[in-house]
Design a protein around this motif. Structure first.
Motif, PDB file in Angstrom:
ATOM      1  N   TYR A  37      75.217  42.076  61.195  1.00 36.72           N
ATOM      2  CA  TYR A  37      76.007  43.288  61.275  1.00 36.72           C
ATOM      3  C   TYR A  37      75.771  44.073  59.982  1.00 36.72           C
ATOM      4  CZ  TYR A  37      78.707  41.388  65.207  1.00 36.72           C
ATOM      5  OH  TYR A  37      79.098  40.884  66.422  1.00 36.72           O
ATOM      6  N   ARG A  38      76.145  45.334  60.009  1.00 33.82           N
ATOM      7  CA  ARG A  38      76.076  46.125  58.786  1.00 33.82           C
ATOM      8  C   ARG A  38      77.251  47.078  58.719  1.00 33.82           C
ATOM      9  NH1 ARG A  38      70.723  49.891  60.115  1.00 33.82           N
ATOM     10  NH2 ARG A  38      71.714  51.242  61.691  1.00 33.82           N
ATOM     11  N   GLN A  39      77.574  47.434  57.482  1.00 30.01           N
ATOM     12  CA  GLN A  39      78.660  48.386  57.259  1.00 30.01           C
ATOM     13  C   GLN A  39      78.232  49.354  56.173  1.00 30.01           C
ATOM     14  OE1 GLN A  39      82.496  46.631  56.434  1.00 30.01           O
ATOM     15  NE2 GLN A  39      83.544  48.494  57.081  1.00 30.01           N
ATOM     16  N   ALA A  40      78.108  50.601  56.559  1.00 28.18           N
ATOM     17  CA  ALA A  40      77.781  51.659  55.617  1.00 28.18           C
ATOM     18  C   ALA A  40      79.073  52.218  55.033  1.00 28.18           C
ATOM     19  CB  ALA A  40      76.994  52.754  56.327  1.00 28.18           C
ATOM     20  N   LYS A  43      82.116  53.788  57.075  1.00 29.86           N
ATOM     21  CA  LYS A  43      81.888  53.538  58.503  1.00 29.86           C
ATOM     22  C   LYS A  43      82.362  52.147  58.882  1.00 29.86           C
ATOM     23  CE  LYS A  43      78.015  56.712  59.117  1.00 29.86           C
ATOM     24  NZ  LYS A  43      76.647  56.881  59.669  1.00 29.86           N
ATOM     25  N   GLN A  44      82.523  51.949  60.195  1.00 27.56           N
ATOM     26  CA  GLN A  44      82.913  50.631  60.681  1.00 27.56           C
ATOM     27  C   GLN A  44      81.715  49.691  60.706  1.00 27.56           C
ATOM     28  OE1 GLN A  44      84.797  51.298  64.533  1.00 27.56           O
ATOM     29  NE2 GLN A  44      86.817  51.285  63.569  1.00 27.56           N
ATOM     30  N   ARG A  45      82.017  48.417  60.650  1.00 27.18           N
ATOM     31  CA  ARG A  45      80.957  47.414  60.762  1.00 27.18           C
ATOM     32  C   ARG A  45      80.391  47.463  62.172  1.00 27.18           C
ATOM     33  NH1 ARG A  45      82.008  41.473  58.342  1.00 27.18           N
ATOM     34  NH2 ARG A  45      82.700  42.864  56.668  1.00 27.18           N
ATOM     35  N   GLU A  46      79.054  47.406  62.267  1.00 21.45           N
ATOM     36  CA  GLU A  46      78.401  47.476  63.565  1.00 21.45           C
ATOM     37  C   GLU A  46      77.386  46.362  63.725  1.00 21.45           C
ATOM     38  OE1 GLU A  46      76.143  51.084  63.998  1.00 21.45           O
ATOM     39  OE2 GLU A  46      74.928  50.708  62.214  1.00 21.45           O
ATOM     40  N   LEU A  47      77.185  45.960  64.976  1.00 19.42           N
ATOM     41  CA  LEU A  47      76.169  44.963  65.274  1.00 19.42           C
ATOM     42  C   LEU A  47      74.781  45.572  65.108  1.00 19.42           C
ATOM     43  CD1 LEU A  47      75.315  42.166  66.439  1.00 19.42           C
ATOM     44  CD2 LEU A  47      75.387  43.255  68.694  1.00 19.42           C
ATOM     45  N   VAL A  48      73.925  44.858  64.417  1.00 20.03           N
ATOM     46  CA  VAL A  48      72.529  45.279  64.259  1.00 20.03           C
ATOM     47  C   VAL A  48      71.634  44.513  65.230  1.00 20.03           C
ATOM     48  CG1 VAL A  48      70.565  45.400  62.683  1.00 20.03           C
ATOM     49  CG2 VAL A  48      72.888  45.860  61.844  1.00 20.03           C
ATOM     50  N   ALA A  49      71.755  43.192  65.206  1.00 12.66           N
ATOM     51  CA  ALA A  49      70.914  42.355  66.067  1.00 12.66           C
ATOM     52  C   ALA A  49      71.555  40.991  66.212  1.00 12.66           C
ATOM     53  CB  ALA A  49      69.509  42.210  65.479  1.00 12.66           C
ATOM     54  N   VAL A  92      75.757  47.444  53.626  1.00 14.22           N
ATOM     55  CA  VAL A  92      75.893  46.028  53.337  1.00 14.22           C
ATOM     56  C   VAL A  92      75.661  45.288  54.648  1.00 14.22           C
ATOM     57  CG1 VAL A  92      77.415  44.181  52.554  1.00 14.22           C
ATOM     58  CG2 VAL A  92      77.524  46.438  51.467  1.00 14.22           C
ATOM     59  N   TYR A  93      74.746  44.353  54.628  1.00 11.76           N
ATOM     60  CA  TYR A  93      74.392  43.597  55.818  1.00 11.76           C
ATOM     61  C   TYR A  93      75.063  42.223  55.763  1.00 11.76           C
ATOM     62  CZ  TYR A  93      70.995  47.076  57.273  1.00 11.76           C
ATOM     63  OH  TYR A  93      70.408  48.238  57.708  1.00 11.76           O
ATOM     64  N   TYR A  94      75.705  41.871  56.868  1.00 10.08           N
ATOM     65  CA  TYR A  94      76.437  40.619  56.951  1.00 10.08           C
ATOM     66  C   TYR A  94      75.835  39.731  58.024  1.00 10.08           C
ATOM     67  CZ  TYR A  94      80.115  43.074  54.365  1.00 10.08           C
ATOM     68  OH  TYR A  94      80.827  43.780  53.420  1.00 10.08           O
ATOM     69  N   CYS A  95      75.661  38.481  57.692  1.00 13.37           N
ATOM     70  CA  CYS A  95      75.258  37.486  58.672  1.00 13.37           C
ATOM     71  C   CYS A  95      76.504  36.979  59.391  1.00 13.37           C
ATOM     72  CB  CYS A  95      74.558  36.329  57.964  1.00 13.37           C
ATOM     73  SG  CYS A  95      74.003  35.007  59.047  1.00 13.37           S
ATOM     74  N   THR A 113      74.955  41.293  51.901  1.00 15.84           N
ATOM     75  CA  THR A 113      73.884  41.625  50.972  1.00 15.84           C
ATOM     76  C   THR A 113      73.586  43.111  51.102  1.00 15.84           C
ATOM     77  OG1 THR A 113      71.633  41.023  50.250  1.00 15.84           O
ATOM     78  CG2 THR A 113      72.024  41.027  52.622  1.00 15.84           C
ATOM     79  N   LEU A 114      73.466  43.788  49.979  1.00 14.59           N
ATOM     80  CA  LEU A 114      73.309  45.241  49.968  1.00 14.59           C
ATOM     81  C   LEU A 114      71.855  45.629  50.181  1.00 14.59           C
ATOM     82  CD1 LEU A 114      74.513  48.073  49.525  1.00 14.59           C
ATOM     83  CD2 LEU A 114      74.119  47.738  47.071  1.00 14.59           C
TER      84      LEU A 114
END
Length: 119
Positions: A37-40, A43-49, A92-95, A113-114
């Protein structure tokens, strides 16, 4: 319990590539699926993959064709290969891991991780 540790973020120019890694530990046998997921800012956290135990993947429309999620079950690690990066990928990317504790489905998150993409 499942613990996740991410690595691989950083600063890269637009058009460049980065690979993120996420290592899982603890009750890894209980993990059903993993993803990113990522959160800019603002913005809200969103699913990336995401990727299932069987290898099925899904992607946000904004990253299809540019990002690839993969998984090494032997190493309990999931990867996100990011190519053709754009400034709007900055976040910021979250696992994430979906796992089971008994009949309860739970979520584990990494620390984040940024990723910064300069134009």
């Amino acid at each position: 319990q499942v613990q996740l540790v991410e690595s691989g973020g950083g600063l890269v120019q637009a058009g460049g590539s980065l690979r993120l890694s996420c290592a899982a530990s603890g009750s890894t046998f209980s993990i059903a699926a993993m993803g990113w997921y990522r959160q800019a800012p603002g913005k809200q956290r969103e699913l990336v993959a995401g990727i299932s135990n069987g290898g099925s993947t899904n992607y946000a429309d904004s990253v299809k064709g540019r990002f690839t999620v993969s998984r090494d079950n032997a190493k309990n690690t999931v990867y996100l290969q990011m190519n053709s990066l754009k400034p709007e990928d900055t976040a910021v990317y979250y696992c994430n891991a979906h796992y089971y504790s008994g009949v309860d489905r739970l979520d584990a998150w990494g620390q984040g991780t940024l990723v910064t993409i300069s134009s």
